[in-house]
Design an enzyme around this catalytic site. Structure first.
Site, short mmCIF file in Angstrom:
data_model
loop_
_atom_site.label_atom_id
_atom_site.label_comp_id
_atom_site.label_asym_id
_atom_site.label_seq_id
_atom_site.Cartn_x
_atom_site.Cartn_y
_atom_site.Cartn_z
CB SER A 39 27.77 42.46 37.15
OG SER A 39 27.75 43.73 37.74
CD GLU A 68 28.27 48.83 37.68
OE1 GLU A 68 28.73 49.57 36.81
OE2 GLU A 68 27.63 49.26 38.65
CE1 TYR A 102 33.25 43.34 36.33
CE2 TYR A 102 31.27 44.68 36.55
CZ TYR A 102 32.00 43.56 36.88
OH TYR A 102 31.46 42.63 37.75
P1 NAP Z 1 37.15 39.78 43.33
O1 NAP Z 1 37.27 39.77 44.81
O2 NAP Z 1 37.72 40.91 42.55
O3 NAP Z 1 37.79 38.40 42.79
C1 NAP Z 1 38.14 38.23 41.44
C2 NAP Z 1 38.83 36.89 41.29
O4 NAP Z 1 39.16 36.71 39.90
C3 NAP Z 1 40.16 36.77 42.06
O5 NAP Z 1 40.24 35.47 42.58
C4 NAP Z 1 41.21 36.96 40.96
O6 NAP Z 1 42.43 36.32 41.23
C5 NAP Z 1 40.50 36.26 39.80
N1 NAP Z 1 41.06 36.58 38.50
C6 NAP Z 1 41.26 37.81 37.95
N2 NAP Z 1 41.79 37.68 36.72
C7 NAP Z 1 41.95 36.35 36.48
C8 NAP Z 1 42.47 35.60 35.39
N3 NAP Z 1 42.93 36.19 34.28
N4 NAP Z 1 42.48 34.24 35.49
C9 NAP Z 1 42.01 33.63 36.61
N5 NAP Z 1 41.53 34.29 37.69
C10 NAP Z 1 41.49 35.64 37.62
O7 NAP Z 1 35.61 39.67 42.89
P2 NAP Z 1 34.33 39.26 43.77
O8 NAP Z 1 33.78 40.45 44.42
O9 NAP Z 1 34.65 38.04 44.54
O10 NAP Z 1 33.30 38.89 42.59
C11 NAP Z 1 33.24 37.58 42.05
C12 NAP Z 1 32.66 37.64 40.66
O11 NAP Z 1 31.35 38.21 40.72
C13 NAP Z 1 33.42 38.52 39.68
O12 NAP Z 1 33.28 37.93 38.40
C14 NAP Z 1 32.69 39.84 39.71
O13 NAP Z 1 32.88 40.55 38.51
C15 NAP Z 1 31.27 39.36 39.90
N6 NAP Z 1 30.36 40.24 40.59
C16 NAP Z 1 30.70 40.75 41.81
C17 NAP Z 1 29.79 41.54 42.50
C18 NAP Z 1 30.12 42.10 43.85
O14 NAP Z 1 29.43 43.02 44.28
N7 NAP Z 1 31.12 41.56 44.56
C19 NAP Z 1 28.52 41.78 41.94
C20 NAP Z 1 28.21 41.22 40.71
C21 NAP Z 1 29.13 40.45 40.05
P3 NAP Z 1 43.68 37.04 42.00
O15 NAP Z 1 43.40 36.84 43.47
O16 NAP Z 1 44.85 36.33 41.49
O17 NAP Z 1 43.62 38.50 41.61
O1 F7E Z 2 31.37 51.68 43.66
C1 F7E Z 2 30.77 55.28 44.19
C2 F7E Z 2 31.03 54.82 42.77
O2 F7E Z 2 33.54 50.51 43.27
C3 F7E Z 2 30.07 51.84 44.14
C4 F7E Z 2 31.84 45.56 41.71
O3 F7E Z 2 31.84 44.47 42.60
O4 F7E Z 2 29.52 46.00 42.13
C5 F7E Z 2 30.82 46.57 42.16
O5 F7E Z 2 30.87 47.68 41.25
C6 F7E Z 2 29.62 53.29 43.97
C7 F7E Z 2 29.85 53.87 42.57
O6 F7E Z 2 31.34 49.23 43.15
C8 F7E Z 2 33.98 56.19 45.60
O7 F7E Z 2 31.07 55.93 41.87
C9 F7E Z 2 32.02 57.10 45.40
O8 F7E Z 2 28.72 54.59 42.18
O9 F7E Z 2 32.18 49.92 45.32
P1 F7E Z 2 32.21 50.33 43.90
P2 F7E Z 2 30.62 49.20 41.71
O10 F7E Z 2 31.31 50.04 40.72
O11 F7E Z 2 29.16 49.42 41.95
C10 F7E Z 2 29.10 45.54 40.83
C11 F7E Z 2 27.74 44.93 40.97
C12 F7E Z 2 30.10 44.68 40.17
O12 F7E Z 2 29.76 43.78 39.40
C13 F7E Z 2 31.54 45.07 40.29
O13 F7E Z 2 32.40 43.98 40.01
O14 F7E Z 2 30.37 54.10 44.86
N1 F7E Z 2 31.96 55.86 44.84
N2 F7E Z 2 33.26 57.32 45.87
C14 F7E Z 2 33.16 55.27 44.95
N3 F7E Z 2 33.58 54.05 44.56
C15 F7E Z 2 34.87 53.72 44.83
N4 F7E Z 2 35.31 52.50 44.47
N5 F7E Z 2 35.72 54.61 45.45
C16 F7E Z 2 35.33 55.84 45.85
O15 F7E Z 2 36.12 56.62 46.39
#
Ligand code: NAP
Ligand code: F7E
Length: 327
Positions: A123, A125, A147
């Site tokens: 990520s 992050e 995280y």
């Molecule tokens: P998501 O919608 O939160 O999906 C997370 C998945 O992980 C769900 O299927 C969840 O299952 C499963 N999970 C959680 N705890 C588990 C456990 N203990 N054992 C097995 N499965 C488990 O995340 P996403 O947005 O699709 O992201 C996919 C991956 O990319 C994640 O690793 C995330 O951290 C990473 N990532 C995401 C982003 C982004 O912007 N979306 C960016 C960078 C990296 P349940 O349905 O049962 O909860």
């Molecule tokens: O926040 C700001 C908050 O929760 C984005 C995950 O998929 O991407 C995701 O992480 C920004 C932050 O995503 C609210 O402070 C303002 O600056 O949508 P977010 P994230 O934290 O960037 C990375 C790449 C991952 O890997 C993670 O798994 O938005 N923000 N107001 C808010 N965010 C939330 N959630 N809610 C608010 O009300």
């Protein structure tokens, strides 16, 4: 026919990746938590075309048994506790799943299917408040949440299994990517859903935190294609996946509310509960390596993405009004 195993298949990315691989003719297996029976709606349309295995990313024995029986060619580790604020409330659990879980699946692969190729969902992050912008594969990591620290462990253990055991294990350092399947707690979906519900009179106000934070937001459907391309490379390497363009949360709000026919200033309120003491202020990625070596570039821009999400949430809100859907 190739076989793929996806952890996190019930999540946003897992569901798009399953769509993509089924379309490509893969046999697709996915890990589902026994407790996730209620959260499979993102893959309901694939039932009958994918195989689901009950288990947990932290349970090594179960992972070994699944991988021994499935013998996948490709393993995509997308499972994680992925919501940054929750990682401050459930720090050990988040570290176990998001960090140690990566070691569990790698160890299971080493024992059960060492010839398979492995993708780790790293990520942006991990960059935190990075010393340079945009961030590339060469930018130093300064994680700013449990995280991000757990993801960094997952990232390095993936590199270490590659270097020590010769596994084809790679990380995609993905910047934020969204879709109509995004979880409701993430800011993009929170905003598009609220805009739709306010337009239809189902809500009045949208409480948000930091409107100045900037992210590089892309479309999840584009990003899963990059994941697959990484596993088709001749040699294992890590890649940044990003659009290269950043927007503020207020840009997001303004585009979403305008799409819904609303003036956001009349509805958005600042609520300190959503502000992050250890905020990551600005992330934007340099994906030139992915463009050159994977031939990957995003197809959807930010405005198209947010418009599509608002349109989808308007449809859901209309169904809710007609009584066909629960809130
Ligand atoms: P998501 O919608 O939160 O999906 C997370 C998945 O992980 C769900 O299927 C969840 O299952 C499963 N999970 C959680 N705890 C588990 C456990 N203990 N054992 C097995 N499965 C488990 O995340 P996403 O947005 O699709 O992201 C996919 C991956 O990319 C994640 O690793 C995330 O951290 C990473 N990532 C995401 C982003 C982004 O912007 N979306 C960016 C960078 C990296 P349940 O349905 O049962 O909860
Ligand atoms: O926040 C700001 C908050 O929760 C984005 C995950 O998929 O991407 C995701 O992480 C920004 C932050 O995503 C609210 O402070 C303002 O600056 O949508 P977010 P994230 O934290 O960037 C990375 C790449 C991952 O890997 C993670 O798994 O938005 N923000 N107001 C808010 N965010 C939330 N959630 N809610 C608010 O009300």
């Amino acid at each position: 026919m190739k076989t793929a195993f996806i952890t996190g298949i019930t999540g946003q990315d897992g569901s798009y990746l399953a769509d993509f691989l089924v379309e490509k003719g893969y046999r697709v297996g996915g890990l589902v938590r026994p407790s996730s029976s209620g959260s499979s709606q993102r893959i309901a349309h694939l039932f009958g075309r994918i195989e689901l295995f009950s288990g947990d990313l932290t349970d090594l024995g179960g992972l070994i048994r699944i991988l021994e029986s499935l013998q996948p060619d490709e393993v995509y580790n997308l499972a994680a506790q992925s919501f940054v604020p929750l990682s401050w409330e459930q720090t050990l659990l988040s570290s176990q799943v998001t960090g140690l879980g990566v070691a569990a699946i790698l160890e299971a692969m080493r024992l059960a299917c060492p010839g398979a190729r492995f993708y780790q969902a790293s990520s942006s992050e991990m960059f935190g408040n990075a010393p340079e912008s945009p961030q590339s594969e060469r930018t130093p990591f300064t994680p700013r949440s449990p995280y991000a620290a757990a993801k960094l462990f997952g990232h390095w253990i993936t590199v270490n299994y590659r270097e020590n055991f010769g596994l084809f294990s790679v990380s995609g350092i993905c910047f934020n990517h969204e879709s109509p399947r995004r979880g409701l707690e993430f800011v993009s979906r929170k905003v598009t859903r609220a805009a739709a519900r306010i337009q239809l009179g189902l809500e009045a106000k949208l409480p948000l935190g930091n409107l100045e934070a900037r992210r590089d937001w892309g479309f999840a459907g584009d990003y899963v294609q990059a994941m697959w391309r990484m596993l088709q490379q001749p040699a294992p390497e890590d890649f940044v996946i990003a659009t290269g363009v950043s927007h503020s949360v207020s840009d997001l709000v303004s585009i979403a509310f305008e799409r819904a026919g609303l003036d956001w200033r009349k509805h958005v309120v600042i609520d300190p509960a959503f502000q992050r003491p250890a905020e990551v202020h600005h992330l934007v990625g340099d994906a030139s390596k992915a463009r050159e070596k994977l031939g990957w570039k995003p197809a959807m821009d930010f405005q198209q993405l947010i418009h599509g999400m608002v349109d989808h949430d308007l449809e859901l809100a209309r169904e809710e009004l007609q009584g066909a859907r629960k809130p």
